[in-house]
Design an enzyme around this catalytic site. Sequence first.
Site, PDB file in Angstrom:
ATOM      1  N   GLY A 188       0.886  -1.047   0.011  1.00 30.54           N
ATOM      2  CA  GLY A 188       0.229   0.064  -0.132  1.00 30.54           C
ATOM      3  C   GLY A 188       0.814   1.317   0.113  1.00 30.54           C
ATOM      4  N   ASN A 189       0.499   2.163   0.803  1.00 27.23           N
ATOM      5  CA  ASN A 189       0.884   3.653   0.666  1.00 27.23           C
ATOM      6  C   ASN A 189       1.821   3.899   1.668  1.00 27.23           C
ATOM      7  OD1 ASN A 189      -0.439   5.088   2.850  1.00 27.23           O
ATOM      8  ND2 ASN A 189      -2.250   4.516   1.370  1.00 27.23           N
ATOM      9  N   VAL A 192       0.311   4.909   5.514  1.00 26.68           N
ATOM     10  CA  VAL A 192      -0.287   3.296   6.465  1.00 26.68           C
ATOM     11  C   VAL A 192       1.042   2.613   6.675  1.00 26.68           C
ATOM     12  CG1 VAL A 192      -1.920   1.490   6.043  1.00 26.68           C
ATOM     13  CG2 VAL A 192      -2.314   3.516   5.042  1.00 26.68           C
ATOM     14  N   GLY A 193       1.877   2.393   5.912  1.00 24.89           N
ATOM     15  CA  GLY A 193       3.008   1.598   5.825  1.00 24.89           C
ATOM     16  C   GLY A 193       3.786   2.045   7.282  1.00 24.89           C
ATOM     17  N   GLU A 210       5.635  -3.179   0.841  1.00 23.51           N
ATOM     18  CA  GLU A 210       5.669  -2.934  -0.476  1.00 23.51           C
ATOM     19  C   GLU A 210       4.854  -1.466  -0.619  1.00 23.51           C
ATOM     20  OE1 GLU A 210       7.320  -4.697  -2.477  1.00 23.51           O
ATOM     21  OE2 GLU A 210       8.135  -6.199  -1.181  1.00 23.51           O
ATOM     22  N   CYS A 244       1.651   0.704  -8.791  1.00 25.37           N
ATOM     23  CA  CYS A 244       2.803   1.186  -7.973  1.00 25.37           C
ATOM     24  C   CYS A 244       4.016   1.345  -8.681  1.00 25.37           C
ATOM     25  CB  CYS A 244       2.861   0.258  -6.770  1.00 25.37           C
ATOM     26  SG  CYS A 244       3.556  -1.242  -7.064  1.00 25.37           S
TER      27      CYS A 244
END
Length: 491
Positions: A188-189, A192-193, A210, A244
């Site tokens: 994800g982004n 949030v990571g 990732e 991505c």
Amino acid sequence: MSREQLVVQRARRSFQTGKSKPLESRIHQLKSLLCFISERQKEIADAVKRDLGKSERGTELFETLGLEGEIKLAIEKLAEWAAPRPVEKNLLTILDEVYVRPEPLGVVLIIGAWNYPWAVTLQPLVGAIAAGNAAVIKPSEVSSHSAKVMEELLPQYLDKDLYPVVTGGVSETQELLKQRFDHIFYTGNCTVGKLVMEAAARHLTPVTLELGGKSPCYIDKNCDISVACRRITWGKFVNCGQTCIAPDFILCEPCIQSQVVEEIQKCIKEFYTDNPETFEDYGRIINQRHFKRLMALMEGSTVALGGGNDESQCYIAPTVLKDVTGESKVMKEEIFGPLLPIITVSGTDEAIQFINEREKPLVIYIFSNDNKLIKRVIAETSSGALLANDCLVHYSVSALPFGGVGNSGMGCYHGRHSFDQLSHLRSCLIKQLKMEAVNSMRYPPHTAKKLSWARFLLLKQVNVCTLQRMALLATFTGLAAFVAQKYLRSR
């Protein structure tokens, strides 16, 4: 006790029975997953169509085809990947058994993304199953139709205790992150990571992140610009730019900017017709929130081509923005949509400087016929991957580790890299209770003589395979000499 806590406890109890560890069990689950992909192709395609407006052919090409390849590779290579791996020894351990043994980590949490809701959720699952883990699967709530199909159908094929699917939104994800896992795999982004990593730190849980970032694409003015633009157009606008590893922006010299725009315009027409809005292989923005975000990113930039949109359908046409600067609004975050800014630079030096002044991207693209220039960009930049003269295709090579660096992520997967990422590579040394005179070199009292012997025994690395080949060669040489001697005597 929350639903999420119960699910994780059930998965851990199931893992502790040991049923996920035998290779036959892993292969059985992988084959069941392969059956799911092939037998439920229509349900998967329908869900992706409703989520992202993607065609059935697009779903097969970008979602399930790669999954099938990953699963078949894991089935074929599992015995090799899971086997003990001999390592070099020193003279002190020359007679010992020394190896690395891949072992399951335990219970893995896989948090998927919405842009490729099947590929980026189930590819890590392939690695988790192959490595002998249990896995809790959390599909993205943004791609709600795919999440629902996964929740309803996947338990019909996989062990529902070992591989449960948990659906829901932010609160459910937060509740899952409160639980203890042995590894968390998040796609994800970056924002949030960071939250995932913070939650994992409470239990000292390792993570694979990732993420994404602004992947630059540098076009050398001396390359075949028409071919370069054709490949860039495909890589940028597939899945409506929601990829991505899509080229986020173009770097080129001012003298070719107009030509780049013209060539991309030709390619958009070739790929998506004069009206992409009615073309079935051109998708839609995932929801209105992302639609509004993308429209806001265009503010202050000049539209060179495209720009058409329809909020009611979450449609944004393939769009190129020119005369963009590093301070433009569209350059402040990852675009993740069908907007392609062009930034002009004076040449390779400025392009490299522009890249290095920003966060490390997931991939750097370069289009050039000059191998020295390509090697220079490789040597003087850092990114998760570098791809010269094409876009996206490195994702399809299972032998290449896929992952980011710095702000674009940590850890990697695909093929054997997935297996290793979700395994504990355990160091093993088995010594016999013999030759204590040699072992005494390491015991006190330490003398100068002892230390010199210890230095020799510990620092001299021995490649056992080389020794075995030398011994085999010596045996053949001796045998040949013996036969030759016998032959000469007989004469």
